[in-house]
Design an enzyme around this catalytic site. Structure first.
Site, PDB file in Angstrom:
ATOM      1  N   SER A 124      -0.134  15.102   4.735  1.00  0.00           N
ATOM      2  CA  SER A 124      -1.013  14.457   3.755  1.00  0.00           C
ATOM      3  C   SER A 124      -2.354  14.035   4.343  1.00  0.00           C
ATOM      4  CB  SER A 124      -0.309  13.234   3.156  1.00  0.00           C
ATOM      5  OG  SER A 124       0.095  12.332   4.180  1.00  0.00           O
ATOM      6  N   ASP A 182      -4.356   3.683   2.062  1.00  0.00           N
ATOM      7  CA  ASP A 182      -3.235   2.742   2.135  1.00  0.00           C
ATOM      8  C   ASP A 182      -2.985   2.497   3.612  1.00  0.00           C
ATOM      9  OD1 ASP A 182      -1.614   4.863   3.150  1.00  0.00           O
ATOM     10  OD2 ASP A 182      -1.093   5.459   1.103  1.00  0.00           O
ATOM     11  N   HIS A 196      -2.865   6.083   5.583  1.00  0.00           N
ATOM     12  CA  HIS A 196      -3.764   7.214   5.337  1.00  0.00           C
ATOM     13  C   HIS A 196      -5.222   6.786   5.435  1.00  0.00           C
ATOM     14  CE1 HIS A 196      -0.006   8.530   3.385  1.00  0.00           C
ATOM     15  NE2 HIS A 196      -0.401   9.747   3.723  1.00  0.00           N
TER      16      HIS A 196
END
Length: 648
Positions: free
Chosen positions: A64, A359, A362
């Site tokens: 991600s 967050d 990330h």
């Protein structure tokens, strides 16, 4: 010319300019006095983090944090959009998740090609993921898996997950599940079970299965496969079969019947521990394409159904980026340990905890800075960082692994200096200039000029002789030949001596890793000393060639003055003329010596002094090109130093 009386004579010479502010520079075939000097190269400092040597030849594998399809991109990313486009990524994925396929996890088809491979993944299989399946802690398996991936990736141009191996399984088995695996099981290995009703010494049939590792998967060639050989570990025979009939075994054989993996408790002892539940172990095997058989004891069969395939066509760098969670989630150090123990793998590590922007997990600013170099091309990449400057020297030793044209460690004071600023040539010892010998100016002669020395990169081209432009100026081939012959001989002596030293060091290699690291450092130091020696020779050649070129340029200037004077002046010595003051007044003298104070002195063509140092792979370890270009330009300022001296 008319005869001149002593009273009418005026002697005009080029004025002496050398004083205590000048420094002397000795060279092959000629020397120079200069008002300034500068080092041939400045020391460079590596930038921390990752970079690549060529933007068109690298590929990344990620999750991600490099996934452009993530809904929070770019805030969720640790790389730029440009770099993310080079990654094969899916949020929630990892290479190990795709290899084993635990239930409920992302299953992504990782594949791609590139000489340099950058891995920024792994965190999605960590203690936080809490994957069980007969194994509470998968960290040691993850360590071996990542290490094998990095090792094979460093030897391949292309790699791909093979997510469906051809197989043949026995009729008596069926797909099995496990309570501690979400009432399912891994996709690889697949669990097959056999229903048996054990009687004394009768525990069902031995399982015999086959799988095939392909030579090609889609468009990807497979010369070698990474296969997980998984088996159960029982503490005792009684744990496997409480009736005591038979021992556990799960063994993989190649087509010739040779054992290539697995466990056989018929010949190997049980652990002897007191546990009642087996654990699963998975060894990483590197296998060639072909048909393999699996034999297992009754009840359970663990069947390989996936692999990673590698074409083994090209060696190249591997970069592994530390993959950890932010606060509140438990990570492991498998990626770090795997890369650190794999030759050719460069590890990128954070110094601070992970603090995300999108967050907690990330968009970390420190990681973004460490990976910002992936947007650029570097001349050198190493464990110490990356360098894009052309200097061959750095203050600190660059830790291996390193790739490209990497600078060597050197002390600033050891780098040779070259003359700069106002330059005045001496006659030196050169005897190859033949225009004519009386034209060669010595230290008592003046020339005021500007020297521009540019250090530029050049490819491998051997040693290039200085060349003289057809229109004049520059260095004659003849005047450079002796210098080049000497530099060639001296460099060969240096390289021969260094190679002898390296051969002696090779005798000291042991299996001790620290000894090997020490040896590598000694070789690097030997290379640095040899390069500094070569630069010293180049400096001497450069000084000599510039000196000769300046002497020639001064001779051309003197010739121009003599031609303009015609019968009005007699050249009595190099750089000195006698004129009749009554015949040639001040305006006449301005015309001859100052070019009417309007027209500049014709520009002398650049002095072409190029040197390419051809790299020797054994000697340098990477391609290193040096080119030194010296250009000389004479302007009207040259004449401003002329003084008029009257002689009786």
């Amino acid at each position: 010319m008319l005869g001149l009386t002593e009273a009418e004579k005026i002697k005009i010479c080029l004025q002496k300019q050398v004083n205590s502010s000048f420094s002397l520079h000795n060279g092959f075939g000629g020397n120079l006095y200069a008002t300034e000097e500068k080092r041939m190269f400045e020391l460079v400092k590596p930038k921390a983090g990752a970079s690549v040597l060529n933007q068109s030849t690298w590929i990344g594998f990620g999750d991600s944090r490099t996934d452009q399809s993530n809904s929070a991109f770019p805030r969720s990313a640790d790389v730029s959009a440009k770099t993310a486009d080079k990654f094969r990524s899916l949020s929630g994925g990892s290479l190990m998740l795709s290899m084993f396929g635990p239930p409920g996890k992302v299953d992504y088809l990782y594949q791609g090609c590139g000489k340099h491979k950058v891995f920024y993944e792994g965190v999605n299989w960590s203690p936080h993921a809490a994957i069980d399946c007969y194994r509470k802690n998968w960290t040691d398996i993850k360590l071996n898996f990542q290490k094998s991936i990095y090792e094979l990736a460093s030897q391949s141009h292309c790699m791909s997950l093979v997510n469906a191996l051809d197989k043949t399984i026995p009729l008596q088995v069926t797909k099995g599940v496990a309570k501690n695996c979400n009432n399912s099981f891994l996709k690889n290995p697949a669990l097959y079970t056999q229903e048996v009703k054990p009687l004394e010494q009768i525990c069902g049939e031995e399982n015999l299965a086959f799988f095939t590792l392909p030579t090609q998967f889609g468009t990807y060639e497979c010369k070698l496969h990474l296969v997980a050989s998984c088996y159960f570990i029982y503490d005792s025979k009684e744990v496997y079969n409480k009736r005591g009939c038979g021992n556990y075994f799960q063994v993989i054989y190649d087509s010739s019947g040779k054992v290539v993996g697995g466990l056989d408790n018929r010949v190997s002892p049980y652990t002897g521990n007191s546990g009642d539940t087996p654990t699963m172990q998975c060894d990483m095997l590197q296998l060639k394409p072909g048909r393999y058989s699996v034999r297992s004891s009754p009840r359970f069969l663990l069947m390989p159904e996936r692999s990673y395939c590698f074409d083994m066509k090209e060696k190249g760098p591997v970069t592994a980026v530390q993959s950890i969670w932010g606060k509140g989630r438990e990570s492991d150090t498998a990626v770090d340990q795997a890369c650190s123990s794999t030759p050719g793998c460069m590890l990128i590590q954070k110094q601070k905890p992970y603090i995300g922007e999108a967050d907690d997990h990330h968009g970390d600013q420190e990681m973004r800075e460490l990976l910002s170099g992936l947007d650029y091309e570097a001349r050198c990449i190493s464990q110490s960082g990356w360098v894009n400057e052309t200097s061959p020297f750095t203050e600190e030793y660059l830790l291996p692994p390193k790739f490209g044209r990497c600078p060597l460690a050197a002390k600033e004071e050891s780098i040779p200096k070259i003359p700069d600023g106002l330059l005045i040539p001496t006659s030196g010892t050169d005897t190859t200039v033949t225009k004519p010998k009386s034209r060669i100016f010595g230290i008592d002669d003046l020339i005021i000029g500007l020297l521009f020395v540019a250090i530029v990169e050049a490819g491998i081209g051997g040693y290039l002789l200085g060349s003289r432009k057809e229109s004049g100026g520059g260095v004659t081939k003849e005047s450079a030949e002796k210098g080049f012959e000497k530099i060639g001989n001296d460099i060969q002596i240096l390289r021969s001596s260094t190679n002898i030293a390296i051969e002696k060091l090779n005798d000291r290699i042991s299996h001790d890793e620290q000894a090997i690291r020490d040896l590598t450092l000694e070789i690097e130091n030997a290379r640095s000393e040899a390069l500094l020696g070569e630069l010293g020779i180049i400096r001497a050649l450069l000084v000599g060639n510039i000196s000769i070129g300046l002497q020639e340029s001064l001779w051309e200037l003197a010739s121009e003055i003599t031609n303009r004077a015609g019968d009005l002046a007699v050249e009595v010595s190099p750089g000195c003329w006698i004129i009749d003051n009554n015949i040639c007044d001040q305006s006449c003298q301005n015309f001859i010596f100052k070019f009417n104070e309007t027209a500049p002195v014709p520009t002398i063509p650049p002095l072409d002094t190029k040197i390419d140092l051809q790299s020797d792979p054994f000697y340098w370890g990477s391609s290193l090109g040096l080119a030194i270009t010296a250009a000389i330009s004479l302007a009207a300022l040259v004449i401003s130093g002329i003084a008029i001296c009257r002689t009786k």
